[in-house]
Write a protein that holds these residues in place. Structure first.
Motif, PDB file in Angstrom:
ATOM      1  N   ARG A  19      60.842  84.149  65.426  1.00  0.00           N
ATOM      2  CA  ARG A  19      61.832  83.308  64.758  1.00  0.00           C
ATOM      3  C   ARG A  19      63.184  83.388  65.464  1.00  0.00           C
ATOM      4  O   ARG A  19      63.918  82.395  65.525  1.00  0.00           O
ATOM      5  CB  ARG A  19      61.948  83.698  63.277  1.00  0.00           C
ATOM      6  N   GLY A  34      62.586  73.419  61.947  1.00  0.00           N
ATOM      7  CA  GLY A  34      62.012  73.638  60.626  1.00  0.00           C
ATOM      8  C   GLY A  34      60.519  73.860  60.648  1.00  0.00           C
ATOM      9  O   GLY A  34      59.996  74.815  60.059  1.00  0.00           O
ATOM     10  N   SER A  38      57.969  77.268  60.089  1.00  0.00           N
ATOM     11  CA  SER A  38      56.878  77.309  59.111  1.00  0.00           C
ATOM     12  C   SER A  38      55.581  77.787  59.735  1.00  0.00           C
ATOM     13  O   SER A  38      54.737  78.386  59.069  1.00  0.00           O
ATOM     14  CB  SER A  38      56.678  75.930  58.465  1.00  0.00           C
ATOM     15  N   ASN A 179      53.396  72.524  55.069  1.00  0.00           N
ATOM     16  CA  ASN A 179      54.776  72.787  54.671  1.00  0.00           C
ATOM     17  C   ASN A 179      55.371  71.669  53.817  1.00  0.00           C
ATOM     18  O   ASN A 179      56.546  71.697  53.477  1.00  0.00           O
ATOM     19  CB  ASN A 179      55.653  73.069  55.894  1.00  0.00           C
ATOM     20  N   HIS A 213      52.196  82.551  54.939  1.00  0.00           N
ATOM     21  CA  HIS A 213      53.174  83.550  55.365  1.00  0.00           C
ATOM     22  C   HIS A 213      52.735  84.971  55.026  1.00  0.00           C
ATOM     23  O   HIS A 213      53.485  85.927  55.265  1.00  0.00           O
ATOM     24  CB  HIS A 213      54.539  83.264  54.732  1.00  0.00           C
ATOM     25  N   VAL A 240      56.439  77.255  54.194  1.00  0.00           N
ATOM     26  CA  VAL A 240      57.767  76.762  53.847  1.00  0.00           C
ATOM     27  C   VAL A 240      58.458  76.282  55.114  1.00  0.00           C
ATOM     28  O   VAL A 240      58.611  77.055  56.067  1.00  0.00           O
ATOM     29  CB  VAL A 240      58.612  77.868  53.184  1.00  0.00           C
ATOM     30  N   ARG A 241      58.832  75.017  55.137  1.00  0.00           N
ATOM     31  CA  ARG A 241      59.581  74.539  56.302  1.00  0.00           C
ATOM     32  C   ARG A 241      60.908  75.301  56.384  1.00  0.00           C
ATOM     33  O   ARG A 241      61.607  75.486  55.387  1.00  0.00           O
ATOM     34  CB  ARG A 241      59.865  73.049  56.185  1.00  0.00           C
ATOM     35  N   GLY A 242      61.222  75.775  57.591  1.00  0.00           N
ATOM     36  CA  GLY A 242      62.450  76.532  57.790  1.00  0.00           C
ATOM     37  C   GLY A 242      62.358  77.971  57.330  1.00  0.00           C
ATOM     38  O   GLY A 242      63.390  78.633  57.164  1.00  0.00           O
ATOM     39  N   LYS A 243      61.140  78.501  57.157  1.00  0.00           N
ATOM     40  CA  LYS A 243      60.941  79.844  56.618  1.00  0.00           C
ATOM     41  C   LYS A 243      61.781  80.887  57.350  1.00  0.00           C
ATOM     42  O   LYS A 243      61.765  80.980  58.576  1.00  0.00           O
ATOM     43  CB  LYS A 243      59.461  80.218  56.720  1.00  0.00           C
ATOM     44  N   PRO A 246      67.257  80.613  54.577  1.00  0.00           N
ATOM     45  CA  PRO A 246      67.457  79.954  53.285  1.00  0.00           C
ATOM     46  C   PRO A 246      68.317  78.699  53.360  1.00  0.00           C
ATOM     47  O   PRO A 246      68.125  77.762  52.576  1.00  0.00           O
ATOM     48  CB  PRO A 246      68.124  81.038  52.438  1.00  0.00           C
ATOM     49  N   GLU A 249      65.710  76.020  54.485  1.00  0.00           N
ATOM     50  CA  GLU A 249      64.365  75.993  53.915  1.00  0.00           C
ATOM     51  C   GLU A 249      64.173  74.779  53.006  1.00  0.00           C
ATOM     52  O   GLU A 249      65.049  74.440  52.212  1.00  0.00           O
ATOM     53  CB  GLU A 249      64.092  77.272  53.123  1.00  0.00           C
ATOM     54  N   ARG A 250      63.000  74.142  53.167  1.00  0.00           N
ATOM     55  CA  ARG A 250      62.577  73.019  52.313  1.00  0.00           C
ATOM     56  C   ARG A 250      63.569  71.860  52.330  1.00  0.00           C
ATOM     57  O   ARG A 250      63.649  71.082  51.368  1.00  0.00           O
ATOM     58  CB  ARG A 250      62.350  73.488  50.866  1.00  0.00           C
TER      59      ARG A 250
END
Length: 287
Positions: A19, A34, A38, A179, A213, A240-243, A246, A249-250
């Protein structure tokens, strides 16, 4: 494979590094950050635990195969390659540079990349061809094709499921990075996909749906391979997109991002839980 995973902490550490690489590639031109975030855990698990692929067997006919059909997630793939010794980490600095072949989609000039991708819906058919060839030759290679959930709007994906089951390709696994976003829109707001498990089952596949995840869940699912004799294996991995970030995310508007160097530094701190990043709308580049 053992049914109980014992190195979760090590895999989580690798995924964190991956990441970091993704975030660093999201500047000076940007990347599809994003979706890459994910898919990071999926790709780390597959190369670390499931696939017979390593720096010494990239051209060995007995190796396993991974096809990244959602090619825009390539930052996660290259980040994994770098952490596992398939790619020199320093080359990641060449992202989008004319001096290298590391850019927005996979390129076979990079050792370990099995096929170009980027035009969605194509690689399931390529994976089928490889899986059929392995069956004909009596091999034991595993073939994995990672697909996006939005990619499932391509009719070729469903044709591929039908063909894979017709030829009983139980050496093939379609992994869906679920995602819940397609480009800059939620999948269920565009062309609803659910009930996805039931659809794949109706097409003849053997299906598992898991937390994409969770390394424990990933290991439990892939340890059962092949799920059923004579059936295509499908893993729907809810992600989760962008995991890990925060602040993005999403978010539908955090599809493709080109961050400044300062924002990248802030995002790296956010990844490590130091603070939450506040990003302006000027950061967004939609493609």
């Amino acid at each position: 494979m053992q049914s109980v995973i014992t190195n979760t902490n090590q895999l989580e550490a690798i995924a964190l590094k991956v990441r970091e690489h993704i975030i660093k590639m999201s500047t000076d031109g940007g990347c599809f950050v994003g979706a890459s975030l994910s898919a990071a855990d999926l790709i780390v698990y597959l190369y670390s635990e499931f696939l017979n692929v390593n720096p010494n067997n990239l051209t060995d006919p007995n190796r396993d195969y991974l096809f990244l059909s959602k090619g825009h997630d390539v930052p996660a793939l290259y980040g994994t390659f770098a952490e596992l010794g398939l790619l020199d980490k320093d080359r990641l600095k060449n992202h989008l540079s004319l001096s290298d072949n590391i850019y927005w989609h996979p390129n076979t000039k990079i050792p370990g990349i099995e096929f170009h991708s980027g035009s969605l819906g194509h690689l399931p058919s390529v994976a089928i061809g490889v899986a059929m060839d392995i069956k004909i030759k009596g091999g034991n290679n595993k073939v994995v094709c990672i697909m996006g959930d939005g990619e499932l709007n391509e009719g070729t994906c469903w044709e591929a499921v039908l063909v894979a089951n017709a030829y009983k390709l139980d050496n093939l696994i379609f992994v869906i990075d679920r995602n819940h976003f397609q480009a800059n829109m939620a999948t269920e707001d565009l062309i609803p996909l659910e009930p996805l498990h039931d659809k794949f089952t109706a097409f003849g596949a053997s299906v598992k749906r898991i937390n994409g995840h969770s390394f424990e869940a990933l290991h439990e699912a892939f340890s059962a391979f092949p799920f059923e004799t004579g059936k295509l294996n499908v893993v729907i991995a809810d992600t989760v997109r962008g995991k890990g970030l925060p602040s993005i995310e999403r978010r539908a508007d955090r599809w493709f991002c080109n961050f400044s160097a300062t924002e990248v530094e802030d995002l790296l701190k956010e990844l490590h839980g130091e603070h939450t990043t506040q990003l302006t709308s000027e950061t967004l580049v939609v493609r």
